[in-house]
Design a protein around this motif. Structure first.
Motif, PDB file in Angstrom:
ATOM      1  N   TRP A  42      36.744  55.705  35.395  1.00 10.87           N
ATOM      2  CA  TRP A  42      37.921  54.986  34.943  1.00 10.87           C
ATOM      3  C   TRP A  42      37.469  53.653  34.377  1.00 10.87           C
ATOM      4  CZ3 TRP A  42      42.472  57.321  34.516  1.00 10.87           C
ATOM      5  CH2 TRP A  42      42.686  58.482  35.263  1.00 10.87           C
ATOM      6  N   ALA A  43      38.037  53.262  33.245  1.00 11.26           N
ATOM      7  CA  ALA A  43      37.543  52.082  32.542  1.00 11.26           C
ATOM      8  C   ALA A  43      38.704  51.274  31.969  1.00 11.26           C
ATOM      9  CB  ALA A  43      36.582  52.491  31.434  1.00 11.26           C
ATOM     10  N   LYS A  44      38.359  50.060  31.521  1.00 16.40           N
ATOM     11  CA  LYS A  44      39.343  49.169  30.901  1.00 16.40           C
ATOM     12  C   LYS A  44      38.603  48.244  29.948  1.00 16.40           C
ATOM     13  CE  LYS A  44      43.471  47.072  30.698  1.00 16.40           C
ATOM     14  NZ  LYS A  44      44.735  47.754  30.328  1.00 16.40           N
ATOM     15  N   LYS A  45      39.147  48.093  28.742  1.00 13.68           N
ATOM     16  CA  LYS A  45      38.543  47.187  27.775  1.00 13.68           C
ATOM     17  C   LYS A  45      39.238  45.835  27.879  1.00 13.68           C
ATOM     18  CE  LYS A  45      36.883  48.526  23.868  1.00 13.68           C
ATOM     19  NZ  LYS A  45      36.693  49.020  22.475  1.00 13.68           N
ATOM     20  N   VAL A  46      38.456  44.805  28.184  1.00 14.40           N
ATOM     21  CA  VAL A  46      38.977  43.452  28.337  1.00 14.40           C
ATOM     22  C   VAL A  46      38.127  42.512  27.498  1.00 14.40           C
ATOM     23  CG1 VAL A  46      39.498  41.579  29.944  1.00 14.40           C
ATOM     24  CG2 VAL A  46      39.758  43.951  30.683  1.00 14.40           C
ATOM     25  N   ARG A  47      38.770  41.732  26.658  1.00 18.07           N
ATOM     26  CA  ARG A  47      38.083  40.759  25.805  1.00 18.07           C
ATOM     27  C   ARG A  47      36.968  41.413  24.992  1.00 18.07           C
ATOM     28  NH1 ARG A  47      39.076  35.285  27.741  1.00 18.07           N
ATOM     29  NH2 ARG A  47      37.127  34.619  26.755  1.00 18.07           N
ATOM     30  N   GLY A  48      37.254  42.651  24.494  1.00 16.71           N
ATOM     31  CA  GLY A  48      36.327  43.345  23.625  1.00 16.71           C
ATOM     32  C   GLY A  48      35.193  44.065  24.318  1.00 16.71           C
ATOM     33  N   ASP A  75      36.672  57.621  41.228  1.00 19.77           N
ATOM     34  CA  ASP A  75      37.848  57.833  42.071  1.00 19.77           C
ATOM     35  C   ASP A  75      38.999  56.963  41.574  1.00 19.77           C
ATOM     36  OD1 ASP A  75      38.974  58.936  44.725  1.00 19.77           O
ATOM     37  OD2 ASP A  75      39.346  56.774  44.856  1.00 19.77           O
ATOM     38  N   LYS A  76      40.131  57.596  41.321  1.00 22.75           N
ATOM     39  CA  LYS A  76      41.248  56.890  40.693  1.00 22.75           C
ATOM     40  C   LYS A  76      41.792  55.766  41.570  1.00 22.75           C
ATOM     41  CE  LYS A  76      45.677  57.750  38.394  1.00 22.75           C
ATOM     42  NZ  LYS A  76      46.662  58.780  37.999  1.00 22.75           N
ATOM     43  N   ASP A  77      42.030  56.052  42.856  1.00 25.79           N
ATOM     44  CA  ASP A  77      42.610  55.038  43.744  1.00 25.79           C
ATOM     45  C   ASP A  77      41.654  53.866  43.949  1.00 25.79           C
ATOM     46  OD1 ASP A  77      44.887  56.556  44.008  1.00 25.79           O
ATOM     47  OD2 ASP A  77      44.174  57.593  45.808  1.00 25.79           O
ATOM     48  N   SER A  78      40.373  54.178  44.172  1.00 27.35           N
ATOM     49  CA  SER A  78      39.384  53.112  44.367  1.00 27.35           C
ATOM     50  C   SER A  78      39.220  52.281  43.103  1.00 27.35           C
ATOM     51  CB  SER A  78      38.035  53.710  44.776  1.00 27.35           C
ATOM     52  OG  SER A  78      38.152  54.422  45.987  1.00 27.35           O
ATOM     53  N   ALA A  79      39.267  52.960  41.953  1.00 27.61           N
ATOM     54  CA  ALA A  79      39.132  52.249  40.683  1.00 27.61           C
ATOM     55  C   ALA A  79      40.298  51.289  40.475  1.00 27.61           C
ATOM     56  CB  ALA A  79      39.053  53.249  39.535  1.00 27.61           C
ATOM     57  N   TYR A 132      42.446  45.657  40.296  1.00 24.88           N
ATOM     58  CA  TYR A 132      43.375  44.587  40.654  1.00 24.88           C
ATOM     59  C   TYR A 132      42.648  43.405  41.303  1.00 24.88           C
ATOM     60  CZ  TYR A 132      47.300  47.601  39.492  1.00 24.88           C
ATOM     61  OH  TYR A 132      48.199  48.380  38.807  1.00 24.88           O
ATOM     62  N   LYS A 133      41.508  43.666  41.944  1.00 25.29           N
ATOM     63  CA  LYS A 133      40.726  42.581  42.534  1.00 25.29           C
ATOM     64  C   LYS A 133      39.970  41.786  41.476  1.00 25.29           C
ATOM     65  CE  LYS A 133      39.868  44.496  47.158  1.00 25.29           C
ATOM     66  NZ  LYS A 133      38.825  44.984  48.100  1.00 25.29           N
ATOM     67  N   GLU A 134      39.559  42.479  40.396  1.00 22.90           N
ATOM     68  CA  GLU A 134      38.660  41.851  39.427  1.00 22.90           C
ATOM     69  C   GLU A 134      39.341  41.423  38.135  1.00 22.90           C
ATOM     70  OE1 GLU A 134      35.486  44.556  38.696  1.00 22.90           O
ATOM     71  OE2 GLU A 134      34.711  44.489  40.763  1.00 22.90           O
ATOM     72  N   LYS A 135      40.584  41.831  37.920  1.00 15.45           N
ATOM     73  CA  LYS A 135      41.191  41.623  36.599  1.00 15.45           C
ATOM     74  C   LYS A 135      41.342  40.146  36.245  1.00 15.45           C
ATOM     75  CE  LYS A 135      46.068  41.844  37.990  1.00 15.45           C
ATOM     76  NZ  LYS A 135      47.377  42.455  37.678  1.00 15.45           N
ATOM     77  N   ASP A 136      41.676  39.291  37.230  1.00 14.74           N
ATOM     78  CA  ASP A 136      41.858  37.869  36.923  1.00 14.74           C
ATOM     79  C   ASP A 136      40.570  37.253  36.395  1.00 14.74           C
ATOM     80  OD1 ASP A 136      44.487  38.003  37.699  1.00 14.74           O
ATOM     81  OD2 ASP A 136      44.103  37.333  39.753  1.00 14.74           O
ATOM     82  N   ALA A 137      39.451  37.591  37.053  1.00 11.95           N
ATOM     83  CA  ALA A 137      38.164  37.056  36.605  1.00 11.95           C
ATOM     84  C   ALA A 137      37.786  37.619  35.241  1.00 11.95           C
ATOM     85  CB  ALA A 137      37.081  37.381  37.635  1.00 11.95           C
ATOM     86  N   LEU A 138      38.062  38.906  35.013  1.00 12.07           N
ATOM     87  CA  LEU A 138      37.716  39.522  33.727  1.00 12.07           C
ATOM     88  C   LEU A 138      38.527  38.923  32.588  1.00 12.07           C
ATOM     89  CD1 LEU A 138      37.415  43.265  34.824  1.00 12.07           C
ATOM     90  CD2 LEU A 138      35.559  41.687  34.276  1.00 12.07           C
ATOM     91  N   TYR A 139      39.826  38.730  32.804  1.00  4.80           N
ATOM     92  CA  TYR A 139      40.660  38.127  31.765  1.00  4.80           C
ATOM     93  C   TYR A 139      40.253  36.680  31.489  1.00  4.80           C
ATOM     94  CZ  TYR A 139      43.980  42.012  31.465  1.00  4.80           C
ATOM     95  OH  TYR A 139      44.553  43.224  31.235  1.00  4.80           O
ATOM     96  N   ALA A 140      39.698  36.009  32.519  1.00  5.83           N
ATOM     97  CA  ALA A 140      39.245  34.625  32.342  1.00  5.83           C
ATOM     98  C   ALA A 140      37.856  34.547  31.720  1.00  5.83           C
ATOM     99  CB  ALA A 140      39.245  33.904  33.687  1.00  5.83           C
ATOM    100  N   GLY A 141      37.248  35.710  31.472  1.00  5.52           N
ATOM    101  CA  GLY A 141      35.917  35.726  30.879  1.00  5.52           C
ATOM    102  C   GLY A 141      34.811  35.461  31.867  1.00  5.52           C
TER     103      GLY A 141
END
Length: 434
Positions: free
Chosen positions: A53-59, A67-71, A76-85
């Motif tokens: 499972w993947a997500k493209k953030v800031r290119g 595993d879908k649930d673990s992913a 949700y734990k890492e998205k704030d840091a990823l969006y902040a670069g």
């Protein structure tokens, strides 16, 4: 161009029309598949060709496992840091703070067993502070990911009170404060820096990035209200109150009070006194060498006649024939150590408990047994021999203090002068019945 249609529309004629219109692909899905597609549309991640499972953030594409649930949980734990670069703390390589804490604590205890330093009390305070730090940043945090802003937030959280859920002094819960004092927080900051600098010196981590937002001391605005509160919260005990407490105390508790005001030693140090420590009690001048448990700093003092009398009076009624605590001089009426237990959960300070009851019986408000140590320091400093007071208190020399580095030590006559000054102050409070 791609299009999704229902099975009931897939006829040969429709295929011809689609090809004529230039539509390259055709996906045949049923009604249940459409509902599933709508559900997956709300899911924040997509299934990558690798099966993760993947997500493209800031290119940039980031992967979160198969595993879908673990992913989803990791996203949700890492998205704030990823969006902040920023790189999420969980993705940083290196030992976790929990692993570093285990190594540091084991090293401290091994060093204590070998050299006697640091003291057990200091080790316990470090372990308590590190546990609180782990609670703030998470057990899997990588220290290298923390920056000045993170340490600034940690310091603010250190002011939050520690909620007491279990008795810590016998059956007493202790006073629950609304906000921890700057002095208490300063101790926590020093211990955190000691821990992380040790990890850096041991080459486990890079140099911690404390910045200028994580100082030991905290400047507090001085106002009329704060000065009034400071005056009301003074922890010194008047000489008359000390003598009243001594006169009202039982025979097995009197020598403890005398020792505290005689030399400024605290609860744990008094409880740990052994027979070799008072071997000179029958000499004309009874000098005691008793390193401080908390710091391991050397300490030397002379017993007052009143202190010697109280100790001998107690020894005359001491009745202990067991083996476990025979090395200890002072025991409770139940023949147990006055301070026992090594951790927060099993730590019992019977000295504090008995003193609190004695204080209430005598009507002495706000006094604590440790306040006797503070009183000794306050009155002792009136002699203006601060170096001698420092030796008596068992304080560690400041490495930045060049005067203490070049000083050749404090002689017995200076130590005796300080203790005599405190003794005269106590005896001026009232006459003590011997």
């Amino acid at each position: 161009m791609e299009i999704a249609i229902f099975n009931r529309l897939t006829t040969p004629k429709l295929h011809q029309l689609l090809e004529f219109a230039g539509i390259n692909g055709l996906f045949l899905i049923g009604c249940s598949d459409v509902a599933k597609a709508r559900r997956d549309r709300d899911f924040p991640l997509f299934r990558h060709a690798t099966g993760q499972w993947a997500k493209k953030v800031r290119g940039k594409t980031h992967y979160f496992g198969t595993d879908k649930d673990s992913a989803a949980e990791r996203w949700y734990k890492e998205k704030d840091a990823l969006y902040a670069g920023e790189t999420p703390k969980s993705r940083n390589k290196g030992p976790t703070i929990t692993e570093l804490a285990n190594v540091f604590n084991a090293s401290q205890r091994q060093r204590h067993e070998t050299t006697g330093k640091p003291g057990l009390r200091h080790i316990e305070l470090c372990e308590r502070t590190i546990r609180r730090l782990i609670g703030f940043v998470g057990a899997d945090c990588n220290i290298s990911s923390l920056g000045p802003d993170d340490y600034a937030k940690i310091k603010l959280r250190l002011f939050e009170p520690v909620k007491r859920t279990k008795p810590v002094r016998g059956k007493v819960f202790g006073r629950q404060v609304a906000r921890r004092s700057p002095e208490t927080v300063a101790g926590d900051v020093r211990r955190i820096k000691t821990f992380l600098n040790w990890c850096h010196d041991s080459e486990y981590i890079a140099a911690p990035r404390f910045g200028n937002k994580f100082p030991n001391e905290t400047e507090v605005a001085v106002t009329k209200a704060s000065l009034k509160q400071q005056s009301e919260n003074r922890k010194d005990i008047a000489a008359g109150d000390i003598l009243a407490l001594i006169n009202a105390a039982r025979v097995n508790f009197k020598p403890l009070i005398w020792l505290a005001i005689n030399s400024g030693i605290g609860n744990a140090d008094i409880a740990a006194i052994e027979w070799d420590d008072i071997a000179t009690i029958d000499d004309n001048e009874s000098w005691i060498d008793l390193p401080r448990l908390k710091t391991g700093a050397p300490r030397r003092f002379i017993l007052w006649p009143e202190t010697k009398f109280a100790i001998k009076e107690y020894l005359a009624i001491r009745n202990y024939s067991g083996e476990r605590y025979k090395h200890l001089v002072f025991l409770t009426s139940q023949n147990l150590p006055w301070v026992r237990g090594k951790g927060d959960k099993d730590h019992v300070d019977s000295i504090g408990t008995v003193f609190a009851k004695l204080r209430d019986d005598c009507g002495v408000k706000g006094a604590t047994f440790y306040g006797l140590r503070r009183t000794f320091a306050t009155i002792g400093c009136e002699s203006l021999d601060f170096a001698a007071v420092k030796v008596l208190m068992g304080h560690v020399k400041d490495k930045r203090d060049m005067t203490s580095r070049y000083a050749q030590g404090v002689g017995d006559e200076r130590i005796k002068a300080v203790t005599d000054h405190v003794r005269q102050w106590v005896l001026n409070g009232a006459e003590v019945a011997k």
